[in-house]
Design a protein around this motif. Structure first.
Motif, PDB file in Angstrom:
ATOM      1  N   ALA A   1       0.831  -1.210   0.000  1.00  0.00           N
ATOM      2  CA  ALA A   1       0.000   0.000   0.000  1.00  0.00           C
ATOM      3  C   ALA A   1       0.859   1.251   0.000  1.00  0.00           C
ATOM      4  O   ALA A   1       0.622   2.190  -0.773  1.00  0.00           O
ATOM      5  CB  ALA A   1      -0.927  -0.008   1.213  1.00  0.00           C
ATOM      6  N   LEU A   2       1.876   1.283   0.849  1.00  0.00           N
ATOM      7  CA  LEU A   2       2.766   2.441   0.899  1.00  0.00           C
ATOM      8  C   LEU A   2       3.567   2.579  -0.395  1.00  0.00           C
ATOM      9  O   LEU A   2       3.815   3.696  -0.869  1.00  0.00           O
ATOM     10  CB  LEU A   2       3.714   2.321   2.100  1.00  0.00           C
ATOM     11  CG  LEU A   2       3.046   2.459   3.474  1.00  0.00           C
ATOM     12  CD1 LEU A   2       4.022   2.075   4.591  1.00  0.00           C
ATOM     13  CD2 LEU A   2       2.536   3.872   3.688  1.00  0.00           C
ATOM     14  N   GLY A   3       3.963   1.449  -0.981  1.00  0.00           N
ATOM     15  CA  GLY A   3       4.673   1.498  -2.257  1.00  0.00           C
ATOM     16  C   GLY A   3       3.805   2.066  -3.364  1.00  0.00           C
ATOM     17  O   GLY A   3       4.285   2.855  -4.195  1.00  0.00           O
ATOM     18  N   ILE A   4       2.540   1.695  -3.384  1.00  0.00           N
ATOM     19  CA  ILE A   4       1.613   2.220  -4.393  1.00  0.00           C
ATOM     20  C   ILE A   4       1.448   3.730  -4.221  1.00  0.00           C
ATOM     21  O   ILE A   4       1.464   4.497  -5.198  1.00  0.00           O
ATOM     22  CB  ILE A   4       0.251   1.508  -4.293  1.00  0.00           C
ATOM     23  CG1 ILE A   4       0.385   0.046  -4.738  1.00  0.00           C
ATOM     24  CG2 ILE A   4      -0.799   2.230  -5.141  1.00  0.00           C
ATOM     25  CD1 ILE A   4      -0.861  -0.790  -4.486  1.00  0.00           C
ATOM     26  N   VAL A   5       1.279   4.168  -2.984  1.00  0.00           N
ATOM     27  CA  VAL A   5       1.114   5.601  -2.721  1.00  0.00           C
ATOM     28  C   VAL A   5       2.368   6.368  -3.135  1.00  0.00           C
ATOM     29  O   VAL A   5       2.281   7.422  -3.787  1.00  0.00           O
ATOM     30  CB  VAL A   5       0.813   5.847  -1.226  1.00  0.00           C
ATOM     31  CG1 VAL A   5       0.851   7.338  -0.905  1.00  0.00           C
ATOM     32  CG2 VAL A   5      -0.548   5.268  -0.861  1.00  0.00           C
ATOM     33  N   LEU A   6       3.540   5.845  -2.792  1.00  0.00           N
ATOM     34  CA  LEU A   6       4.791   6.515  -3.135  1.00  0.00           C
ATOM     35  C   LEU A   6       4.969   6.603  -4.647  1.00  0.00           C
ATOM     36  O   LEU A   6       5.349   7.662  -5.178  1.00  0.00           O
ATOM     37  CB  LEU A   6       5.964   5.761  -2.498  1.00  0.00           C
ATOM     38  CG  LEU A   6       7.352   6.385  -2.622  1.00  0.00           C
ATOM     39  CD1 LEU A   6       7.385   7.774  -2.011  1.00  0.00           C
ATOM     40  CD2 LEU A   6       8.394   5.487  -1.956  1.00  0.00           C
ATOM     41  N   LEU A   7       4.686   5.526  -5.343  1.00  0.00           N
ATOM     42  CA  LEU A   7       4.806   5.530  -6.800  1.00  0.00           C
ATOM     43  C   LEU A   7       3.798   6.484  -7.430  1.00  0.00           C
ATOM     44  O   LEU A   7       4.121   7.210  -8.373  1.00  0.00           O
ATOM     45  CB  LEU A   7       4.591   4.112  -7.332  1.00  0.00           C
ATOM     46  CG  LEU A   7       4.691   3.931  -8.849  1.00  0.00           C
ATOM     47  CD1 LEU A   7       6.062   4.347  -9.361  1.00  0.00           C
ATOM     48  CD2 LEU A   7       4.395   2.479  -9.225  1.00  0.00           C
ATOM     49  N   THR A   8       2.576   6.516  -6.895  1.00  0.00           N
ATOM     50  CA  THR A   8       1.548   7.412  -7.424  1.00  0.00           C
ATOM     51  C   THR A   8       1.938   8.871  -7.252  1.00  0.00           C
ATOM     52  O   THR A   8       1.777   9.687  -8.171  1.00  0.00           O
ATOM     53  CB  THR A   8       0.205   7.151  -6.716  1.00  0.00           C
ATOM     54  OG1 THR A   8      -0.186   5.786  -6.931  1.00  0.00           O
ATOM     55  CG2 THR A   8      -0.881   8.074  -7.263  1.00  0.00           C
ATOM     56  N   LEU A   9       2.475   9.213  -6.096  1.00  0.00           N
ATOM     57  CA  LEU A   9       2.916  10.592  -5.858  1.00  0.00           C
ATOM     58  C   LEU A   9       4.019  10.990  -6.836  1.00  0.00           C
ATOM     59  O   LEU A   9       4.016  12.102  -7.385  1.00  0.00           O
ATOM     60  CB  LEU A   9       3.412  10.745  -4.424  1.00  0.00           C
ATOM     61  CG  LEU A   9       2.346  10.725  -3.322  1.00  0.00           C
ATOM     62  CD1 LEU A   9       3.018  10.682  -1.953  1.00  0.00           C
ATOM     63  CD2 LEU A   9       1.447  11.948  -3.432  1.00  0.00           C
ATOM     64  N   THR A  10       4.959  10.076  -7.067  1.00  0.00           N
ATOM     65  CA  THR A  10       6.058  10.361  -7.992  1.00  0.00           C
ATOM     66  C   THR A  10       5.528  10.575  -9.405  1.00  0.00           C
ATOM     67  O   THR A  10       5.946  11.509 -10.118  1.00  0.00           O
ATOM     68  CB  THR A  10       7.068   9.202  -7.980  1.00  0.00           C
ATOM     69  OG1 THR A  10       7.559   9.010  -6.650  1.00  0.00           O
ATOM     70  CG2 THR A  10       8.244   9.503  -8.906  1.00  0.00           C
TER      71      THR A  10
END
Length: 231
Positions: A203-212
């Motif tokens: 979940a945190l990886g998805i959020v981080l990638l989405t922000l980038t």
């Protein structure tokens, strides 16, 4: 049993409080570091681009070299400065978000300085005759050059944000990865993966990638808009 991706999307959809706290802290630390690095780095980069002084070449080489500064080394430097025996130990910043901001600023600053110097040097070489004909000295030309190079500079700022937001070593050294206090997205991903809690890590990886992706899309859009205006 639900797989990690199903759990991850469930956490995101429900706005899990623990996850949101980690995301909020990460954004607050990284955005603050980016702002501080820009406030310091843009003027310093402009000075390196337009001023001529003894040792300038060495400073340029140093700023370029520090763009590749290993994050753990940056973290170690900040740790030594903020430890009880260090010169800034009395501030009691170690293992706080403030220490993480300092470490991330140290990582972003060389990127902002070097890119600003490069962009403004090129713009000055192209427009110095026109600017001088209008009575603008090197110093007075800085705001104009910064505005003209804003799209390129934005790309550099986003590169700095990307480096800081994806960084683990420095914030782990100076922050300690303390739950509800100094745990960021990257350190939480590392910890939860080691624990086998893959749902939260994904979940945190998805959020981080989405922000980038969102930030880079915004930068691309700004570049297209600027080229459309100039064209």
């Amino acid at each position: 049993m639900d797989g990690p991706f199903a759990i991850a999307f469930s956490l995101i959809a429900s706005g899990d409080p623990a996850m949101m706290q980690i995301i909020g802290l990460s954004l607050r630390v990284t955005l603050t570091a980016v702002v501080i690095a820009c406030v310091i780095g843009l003027p310093l980069g402009a000075v390196l681009a337009l001023a001529r002084f003894p040792g300038r070449g060495a400073v340029v080489v140093l700023s370029n070299a520090l763009m590749g500064l290993p994050p753990v080394v940056a973290g170690l430097v900040v740790y030594l400065m903020l430890s009880r025996s260090g010169p800034l130990g009395s501030l009691s910043l170690l293992f706080t978000p403030g220490a993480m901001i300092i470490a991330q600023t140290l990582l972003i600053l060389p990127i902002v300085i070097s890119l600003t110097r490069s962009v403004l040097e090129d713009l000055w070489a192209e427009y110095h005759e026109q600017l001088r004909s209008l009575g603008a000295s090197r110093l007075r030309a800085v705001p104009t050059l910064l505005w003209d190079g804003r799209v390129s500079l934005l790309t550099g700022v986003l590169a700095g944000f990307g480096r800081a937001s994806a960084e683990v070593g420095a914030v782990l050294v100076v922050g300690g990865n303390i739950a509800d206090h100094t745990r960021t997205m990257t350190t939480a991903i590392t910890l939860e993966t080691n624990r086998g809690n893959l749902g939260l890590a994904v979940a945190l990886g998805i959020v981080l990638l989405t922000l980038t992706l969102m930030l880079n899309a915004a930068a691309w859009g700004a570049g297209q808009w600027a080229r459309g205006r100039l064209g």
